[in-house]
Design a protein around this motif. Structure first.
Motif, PDB file in Angstrom:
ATOM      1  N   TYR A  65      12.570 -29.633 -86.514  1.00 10.02           N
ATOM      2  CA  TYR A  65      13.726 -29.918 -87.351  1.00 10.02           C
ATOM      3  C   TYR A  65      14.458 -31.157 -86.840  1.00 10.02           C
ATOM      4  O   TYR A  65      14.306 -31.569 -85.694  1.00 10.02           O
ATOM      5  N   GLY A  66      15.269 -31.742 -87.720  1.00 11.65           N
ATOM      6  CA  GLY A  66      16.062 -32.905 -87.365  1.00 11.65           C
ATOM      7  C   GLY A  66      17.429 -32.508 -86.857  1.00 11.65           C
ATOM      8  O   GLY A  66      17.764 -31.318 -86.779  1.00 11.65           O
ATOM      9  N   GLY A  67      18.243 -33.515 -86.545  1.00 10.27           N
ATOM     10  CA  GLY A  67      19.563 -33.254 -86.007  1.00 10.27           C
ATOM     11  C   GLY A  67      20.478 -32.534 -86.971  1.00 10.27           C
ATOM     12  O   GLY A  67      21.465 -31.915 -86.561  1.00 10.27           O
ATOM     13  N   ASP A  68      20.177 -32.606 -88.258  1.00  6.46           N
ATOM     14  CA  ASP A  68      20.992 -31.923 -89.269  1.00  6.46           C
ATOM     15  C   ASP A  68      20.373 -30.599 -89.707  1.00  6.46           C
ATOM     16  O   ASP A  68      20.725 -30.054 -90.744  1.00  6.46           O
ATOM     17  N   ASN A  69      19.418 -30.092 -88.907  1.00  5.58           N
ATOM     18  CA  ASN A  69      18.704 -28.838 -89.185  1.00  5.58           C
ATOM     19  C   ASN A  69      17.735 -28.937 -90.354  1.00  5.58           C
ATOM     20  O   ASN A  69      17.195 -27.910 -90.782  1.00  5.58           O
ATOM     21  N   ALA A  70      17.512 -30.135 -90.894  1.00  3.47           N
ATOM     22  CA  ALA A  70      16.482 -30.291 -91.919  1.00  3.47           C
ATOM     23  C   ALA A  70      15.121 -29.958 -91.315  1.00  3.47           C
ATOM     24  O   ALA A  70      14.814 -30.348 -90.186  1.00  3.47           O
ATOM     25  N   ILE A  71      14.296 -29.253 -92.056  1.00  2.70           N
ATOM     26  CA  ILE A  71      12.985 -28.826 -91.563  1.00  2.70           C
ATOM     27  C   ILE A  71      12.002 -29.980 -91.723  1.00  2.70           C
ATOM     28  O   ILE A  71      11.758 -30.463 -92.833  1.00  2.70           O
ATOM     29  N   THR A  72      11.429 -30.432 -90.599  1.00  9.10           N
ATOM     30  CA  THR A  72      10.532 -31.589 -90.614  1.00  9.10           C
ATOM     31  C   THR A  72       9.093 -31.243 -90.223  1.00  9.10           C
ATOM     32  O   THR A  72       8.188 -32.034 -90.455  1.00  9.10           O
ATOM     33  N   VAL A  73       8.877 -30.073 -89.620  1.00 16.07           N
ATOM     34  CA  VAL A  73       7.530 -29.601 -89.290  1.00 16.07           C
ATOM     35  C   VAL A  73       7.472 -28.126 -89.661  1.00 16.07           C
ATOM     36  O   VAL A  73       8.357 -27.354 -89.272  1.00 16.07           O
ATOM     37  N   CYS A  88       2.023 -28.874 -91.530  1.00 16.46           N
ATOM     38  CA  CYS A  88       2.660 -30.049 -92.129  1.00 16.46           C
ATOM     39  C   CYS A  88       3.610 -30.719 -91.136  1.00 16.46           C
ATOM     40  O   CYS A  88       4.425 -30.054 -90.500  1.00 16.46           O
ATOM     41  N   ILE A  89       3.500 -32.040 -91.027  1.00 13.11           N
ATOM     42  CA  ILE A  89       4.466 -32.837 -90.263  1.00 13.11           C
ATOM     43  C   ILE A  89       5.048 -33.877 -91.209  1.00 13.11           C
ATOM     44  O   ILE A  89       4.362 -34.820 -91.618  1.00 13.11           O
ATOM     45  N   GLY A  90       6.307 -33.691 -91.565  1.00 14.17           N
ATOM     46  CA  GLY A  90       6.964 -34.622 -92.481  1.00 14.17           C
ATOM     47  C   GLY A  90       8.005 -35.488 -91.820  1.00 14.17           C
ATOM     48  O   GLY A  90       8.653 -36.291 -92.489  1.00 14.17           O
ATOM     49  N   SER A  91       8.173 -35.345 -90.509  1.00 10.94           N
ATOM     50  CA  SER A  91       9.198 -36.106 -89.793  1.00 10.94           C
ATOM     51  C   SER A  91       8.932 -37.604 -89.866  1.00 10.94           C
ATOM     52  O   SER A  91       7.804 -38.065 -89.678  1.00 10.94           O
ATOM     53  N   GLY A  92      10.008 -38.378 -90.095  1.00 12.96           N
ATOM     54  CA  GLY A  92       9.880 -39.830 -90.070  1.00 12.96           C
ATOM     55  C   GLY A  92       9.522 -40.358 -88.696  1.00 12.96           C
ATOM     56  O   GLY A  92       9.107 -41.516 -88.558  1.00 12.96           O
ATOM     57  N   CYS A  93       9.673 -39.521 -87.665  1.00 14.35           N
ATOM     58  CA  CYS A  93       9.296 -39.925 -86.308  1.00 14.35           C
ATOM     59  C   CYS A  93       7.789 -39.987 -86.117  1.00 14.35           C
ATOM     60  O   CYS A  93       7.307 -40.627 -85.172  1.00 14.35           O
ATOM     61  N   TYR A  94       7.033 -39.302 -86.988  1.00 18.04           N
ATOM     62  CA  TYR A  94       5.576 -39.264 -86.855  1.00 18.04           C
ATOM     63  C   TYR A  94       5.010 -40.512 -87.531  1.00 18.04           C
ATOM     64  O   TYR A  94       4.799 -40.550 -88.743  1.00 18.04           O
ATOM     65  N   ASP A  95       4.786 -41.549 -86.732  1.00 17.35           N
ATOM     66  CA  ASP A  95       4.447 -42.868 -87.275  1.00 17.35           C
ATOM     67  C   ASP A  95       3.328 -43.472 -86.427  1.00 17.35           C
ATOM     68  O   ASP A  95       3.444 -43.570 -85.206  1.00 17.35           O
ATOM     69  N   ASP A 150      17.023 -46.776 -79.958  1.00 17.61           N
ATOM     70  CA  ASP A 150      16.776 -45.908 -78.814  1.00 17.61           C
ATOM     71  C   ASP A 150      15.511 -45.104 -79.105  1.00 17.61           C
ATOM     72  O   ASP A 150      14.891 -45.273 -80.154  1.00 17.61           O
ATOM     73  N   ALA A 151      15.112 -44.268 -78.174  1.00 18.48           N
ATOM     74  CA  ALA A 151      13.917 -43.447 -78.378  1.00 18.48           C
ATOM     75  C   ALA A 151      14.171 -42.441 -79.499  1.00 18.48           C
ATOM     76  O   ALA A 151      15.226 -41.803 -79.538  1.00 18.48           O
ATOM     77  N   TRP A 152      13.208 -42.313 -80.403  1.00 22.35           N
ATOM     78  CA  TRP A 152      13.345 -41.391 -81.530  1.00 22.35           C
ATOM     79  C   TRP A 152      12.666 -40.072 -81.208  1.00 22.35           C
ATOM     80  O   TRP A 152      11.611 -40.028 -80.559  1.00 22.35           O
ATOM     81  N   SER A 153      13.247 -38.993 -81.747  1.00 22.57           N
ATOM     82  CA  SER A 153      12.683 -37.674 -81.510  1.00 22.57           C
ATOM     83  C   SER A 153      13.112 -36.723 -82.615  1.00 22.57           C
ATOM     84  O   SER A 153      14.023 -37.016 -83.399  1.00 22.57           O
ATOM     85  N   PHE A 154      12.431 -35.587 -82.697  1.00 23.85           N
ATOM     86  CA  PHE A 154      12.920 -34.465 -83.484  1.00 23.85           C
ATOM     87  C   PHE A 154      12.964 -33.260 -82.552  1.00 23.85           C
ATOM     88  O   PHE A 154      12.640 -33.372 -81.360  1.00 23.85           O
ATOM     89  N   PHE A 155      13.368 -32.106 -83.058  1.00 27.41           N
ATOM     90  CA  PHE A 155      13.588 -30.943 -82.205  1.00 27.41           C
ATOM     91  C   PHE A 155      12.649 -29.799 -82.579  1.00 27.41           C
ATOM     92  O   PHE A 155      12.169 -29.717 -83.722  1.00 27.41           O
ATOM     93  N   THR A 156      12.425 -28.921 -81.632  1.00 26.28           N
ATOM     94  CA  THR A 156      11.661 -27.709 -81.896  1.00 26.28           C
ATOM     95  C   THR A 156      12.201 -26.561 -81.063  1.00 26.28           C
ATOM     96  O   THR A 156      12.668 -26.760 -79.929  1.00 26.28           O
ATOM     97  N   ASP A 157      12.148 -25.366 -81.640  1.00 28.15           N
ATOM     98  CA  ASP A 157      12.414 -24.145 -80.889  1.00 28.15           C
ATOM     99  C   ASP A 157      11.108 -23.433 -80.565  1.00 28.15           C
ATOM    100  O   ASP A 157      11.127 -22.341 -79.990  1.00 28.15           O
ATOM    101  N   SER A 158       9.980 -24.049 -80.940  1.00 25.79           N
ATOM    102  CA  SER A 158       8.655 -23.442 -80.769  1.00 25.79           C
ATOM    103  C   SER A 158       7.883 -24.196 -79.698  1.00 25.79           C
ATOM    104  O   SER A 158       6.776 -24.692 -79.934  1.00 25.79           O
TER     105      SER A 158
END
Length: 465
Positions: free
Chosen positions: A408-416, A430-437, A340-348
């Motif tokens: 952040y990811g679905g488990d609240n891991a910080i990805t950006v 920094c962008i460490g998310s695996g979605c950034y490809d 399915d479509a991949w994403s991460f989350f942000t509150d910013s």
């Protein structure tokens, strides 16, 4: 006379009977016939090139002749043989087709491949060091070189479409003071390319990498770097060795970008210090650059680098640097397919990084690709929780590192995350998310993947202001 394929089939049949206690004799099988294609022609003019070892038939057509409806006007096969196509049939050859030739109890499948003539420059390089960015939409090629390079005597080399020729000649010293026009011909196909060489004295943006030249980068990094050179003005590729030697003047550089990929991942401090050793050799230079207000854009495994820098008063621990505590990654040729479509989350959502993105109506979800995308899921993140990792909450992460959370990811891991610019240093994003490809081994349906380019352009606009 039996050919080698007939002999192979006979051996296989005899072996099969032996294994299965076959009671019938093979004497009733007719294995004496050849199954060769001796001549094949389409539209009365286009003969197929027959390659016996690979059992392929290649038909080369004029550039503008459609492959949707081609008449088979000549088919000559071995005496006594039959085929699944006959003279007069109309075939669509947009994709390879199988021609099955049968003679008695012997058969051979041949693959018919149709290609249109092309007159393309597939790669363009100057002095074996500077690779051109080819824009296939308007047939322009841009080459970026340092100011110190003498552009009045540059030697270009090219890779052309099969069978194509080019003029004026390449491989000889050429004056690129003004744009140079090249004409490429291949029978019915013709193209014209305009090559412009840009001298960059003091680049404003750099892509930094481990490779000596950017065309030596792996496909993930190469795709990202190629995008930067084509879309960010006054930008240049530079190796870590070039930085160390002072080969490039960085006095006016506003952003250094390092998108660091390694198949199989870079997990933890020891792996980083091994595979990122070239960057570690440049720590004094990078610290000086950042302390004077320079900005870093770090993506994928490059996100380890800030742990070794003093940022906003947070001094690195020389024996136990605070590197991201969770990393992994796959290999390009074994990349998984998204379901399915991949994403991460942000509150910013108001942060400049996230402006103008395509979404499903929820601006807190940052989509980066659609279902069916092949991805290595290469990730560098901060696991947050009391179970393991040493960072029980986002607040604790900020307190210990000085960085703020942007994704952040679905488990609240910080990805950006980001160290904001201050009076003591520039910004480090920094962008460490695996979605950034950037690169997929299979063809990409643009869809949400366009957000990768939009986010990256946003990052440069934000850091270069």
């Amino acid at each position: 006379m039996k050919n080698k394929y007939c002999i192979s089939i006979l051996i296989a049949l005899v072996g099969l009977c032996g294994l299965t206690n076959c009671q019938k004799s093979t004497s009733n099988l007719n294995l004496s016939g050849d199954c060769l294609v001796e001549q094949i022609c389409f539209e009365s003019s286009y003969n197929g090139h027959i390659d016996l070892p690979s059992r392929t038939i290649t038909v080369v057509l004029p550039e503008k002749l459609s492959r949707d409806d081609l008449q088979l006007t000549k088919l000559q096969i071995s005496a006594g043989a039959t085929a699944n196509y006959k003279e007069g049939d109309h075939l669509c050859l947009r994709e390879p087709r199988t021609l099955r030739v049968t003679n008695g109890n012997v058969l051979i499948d041949w693959t018919i491949i149709a290609k249109n003539e092309e007159a393309l420059i597939k790669s363009f390089k100057i002095n074996d060091a500077y690779t051109g960015i080819i824009n296939s939409k308007n047939n322009t090629i841009s080459v970026y070189v340092p100011e110190s390079v003498n552009i009045t005597a540059l030697v270009p080399t090219v890779t052309l479409s099969e069978g194509a020729t080019i003029s004026p000649a390449v491989g000889v010293a050429t004056d690129f003071t003004n744009p140079v026009t090249y004409k490429v011909d291949n029978n019915s196909a013709h193209n014209t390319y305009v090559v412009t060489v840009y001298q960059i004295d003091k680049p404003e943006a750099l892509y930094v990498g481990l490779a000596e030249t950017f065309d030596q980068l792996g496909p993930e990094e190469y795709t990202a770097c190629q995008w930067m050179l084509a879309n960010i003005g006054n930008s240049l590729y530079v190796s870590w060795d070039d930085l160390k030697s002072g080969a490039v003047d960085i006095s006016e550089c506003k952003v250094m970008w390092w998108h660091f990929h390694r198949d199989g991942g870079v997990d933890g401090k020891d792996a980083w210090e091994l595979y990122g050793a070239k960057a570690m050799e440049n720590l004094p230079l990078i610290q000086d650059y950042v302390s004077k207000g320079g900005n870093l854009f770090l993506t994928r495994y490059a996100c380890y680098l800030p742990a070794y820098l003093t940022l906003n008063g947070f001094v690195p621990n020389p024996t136990n640097p605070r590197v991201p505590n969770n990393g992994w990654g796959g290999k390009e040729d074994e990349a998984e397919t998204t379901q399915d479509a991949w994403s991460f989350f942000t509150d910013s959502t108001s942060h400049p990084l996230y402006q103008g993105l395509q979404n499903d109506g929820n601006p807190n979800k940052i989509y980066t690709c659609d279902a069916g995308y092949r991805i290595t899921n290469s990730t560098i993140q901060w696991h947050i929780g009391t179970d393991w990792g040493g960072y029980p909450s986002w607040d604790y992460f900020t307190k210990k590192t000085g960085a703020c959370v942007l994704g952040y990811g679905g488990d609240n891991a910080i990805t950006v995350w980001e160290w904001k610019a201050s009076t003591t240093n520039g910004c480090v994003l920094c962008i460490g998310s695996g979605c950034y490809d950037w690169y997929s081994i299979d063809e990409i349906y643009t869809g949400y993947h366009v957000n990768i380019e939009i986010m990256t352009k946003n990052a440069f606009n934000y850091l270069m202001k």
